[in-house]
Write an enzyme that holds these catalytic residues in place. Structure first.
Site, mmCIF file in Angstrom:
data_model
loop_
_atom_site.group_PDB
_atom_site.id
_atom_site.type_symbol
_atom_site.label_atom_id
_atom_site.label_comp_id
_atom_site.label_asym_id
_atom_site.label_seq_id
_atom_site.Cartn_x
_atom_site.Cartn_y
_atom_site.Cartn_z
ATOM 1 N N SER A 158 8.229 4.106 0.366
ATOM 2 C CA SER A 158 7.161 3.493 -0.409
ATOM 3 C C SER A 158 7.231 3.897 -1.879
ATOM 4 O O SER A 158 7.130 3.063 -2.779
ATOM 5 C CB SER A 158 5.803 3.884 0.178
ATOM 6 O OG SER A 158 4.752 3.246 -0.515
ATOM 7 N N SER B 54 0.854 -1.184 0.000
ATOM 8 C CA SER B 54 0.000 0.000 0.000
ATOM 9 C C SER B 54 0.887 1.229 0.000
ATOM 10 O O SER B 54 1.852 1.305 0.768
ATOM 11 C CB SER B 54 -0.922 0.009 1.231
ATOM 12 O OG SER B 54 -1.800 1.116 1.189
ATOM 13 N N GLU B 55 0.571 2.201 -0.854
ATOM 14 C CA GLU B 55 1.499 3.309 -1.073
ATOM 15 C C GLU B 55 1.670 4.226 0.128
ATOM 16 O O GLU B 55 2.604 5.020 0.174
ATOM 17 C CB GLU B 55 1.080 4.132 -2.298
ATOM 18 C CG GLU B 55 -0.151 4.970 -2.101
ATOM 19 C CD GLU B 55 -0.506 5.736 -3.366
ATOM 20 O OE1 GLU B 55 -0.519 6.976 -3.300
ATOM 21 O OE2 GLU B 55 -0.771 5.113 -4.402
ATOM 22 N N ASN B 56 0.793 4.115 1.132
ATOM 23 C CA ASN B 56 0.990 4.924 2.332
ATOM 24 C C ASN B 56 2.036 4.313 3.269
ATOM 25 O O ASN B 56 2.336 4.879 4.314
ATOM 26 C CB ASN B 56 -0.329 5.140 3.077
ATOM 27 C CG ASN B 56 -0.971 3.841 3.540
ATOM 28 O OD1 ASN B 56 -0.996 2.866 2.803
ATOM 29 N ND2 ASN B 56 -1.507 3.833 4.743
#
Length: 213
Positions: A89, A47-49
């Site tokens: 990320s 997940s990009e967070n």
């Protein structure tokens, strides 16, 4: 025609993710893919967070308020999962470290162009997030979206009319009607769902489809 529901679409796409893959899931329907890992496979969802090892949606009452995905939805963490900052990320996303990105789409063109961050509708302001980074940074891009708009207009077209996220980046499209693969000759039908015929799907597609090989 037979139209799959979003969880069914997500589960179908998950069947095509190879064992050992590192996979980013975009906002919207793509996050549902984390609920499905075929038996006998290990898939590491990103997940990009800042999460590597996203697990399925938690059971009601077991949510951790500090554990959310990029869509601000509660998630779980698989054994060995980890957290990190946004810089790390995006370095993963831009550096070619992800095998697959599963993104939503407003439009996909016959030659694999993707438009998924802006439309002409003022009710939905532009929101690109990390989609541009993912579309060029991931080794493979799968698009998970409905085959048509709510008004019945085609979303798979000769050319996108919305601003592009990436050019020539899409490998496969998973819709509620079929699975399509982007080839040099155009989109080819890989699978039709239920009793859908090739002619049915072609009738609601804005570009010429190739029949199953």
């Amino acid at each position: 025609m037979t139209r799959l529901e979003p969880p069914q679409m997500a589960e179908r796409l998950a069947q095509d993710i190879p064992d050992g893959s590192y996979v980013n899931l975009g906002i919207g329907m793509p996050v549902m893919v984390a609920n499905y890992v075929p038996e006998g496979r290990e898939v590491i969802y990103h997940s990009e967070n800042g999460i590597l090892g996203v697990g399925p949606t938690p059971e009601p009452g077991t949510e951790d308020p500090d554990l959310i995905n990029a869509a601000k939805q509660y998630v779980t963490l698989i054994k060995g999962g980890c957290y990190f900052d946004t810089a790390d990320s995006f370095a993963m996303m831009r550096g070619g470290h992800l095998d697959i990105a599963v993104l939503g789409g407003f439009q996909v063109s016959a030659d694999g162009n993707l438009a998924n961050w802006a439309t002409d509708n003022e009710k939905y302001p532009p929101a690109v997030g990390g989609a541009m980074d993912l579309s060029v940074g991931a080794k493979t891009v799968y698009v998970l979206m409905r085959h048509t708009t709510k008004a019945g207009e085609p979303k798979i077209l000769d050319a996108c009319t919305y601003p592009l996220t990436g050019t020539g980046v899409v490998s496969r499209i998973y819709t509620d009607l079929a699975v399509l693969e982007i080839t040099d000759e155009g989109p080819r039908v890989v699978e039709l769902f239920g009793d859908n015929s090739f002619e049915d799907v072609q009738a609601v597609t804005g570009t010429r489809l190739l029949p199953p090989a």
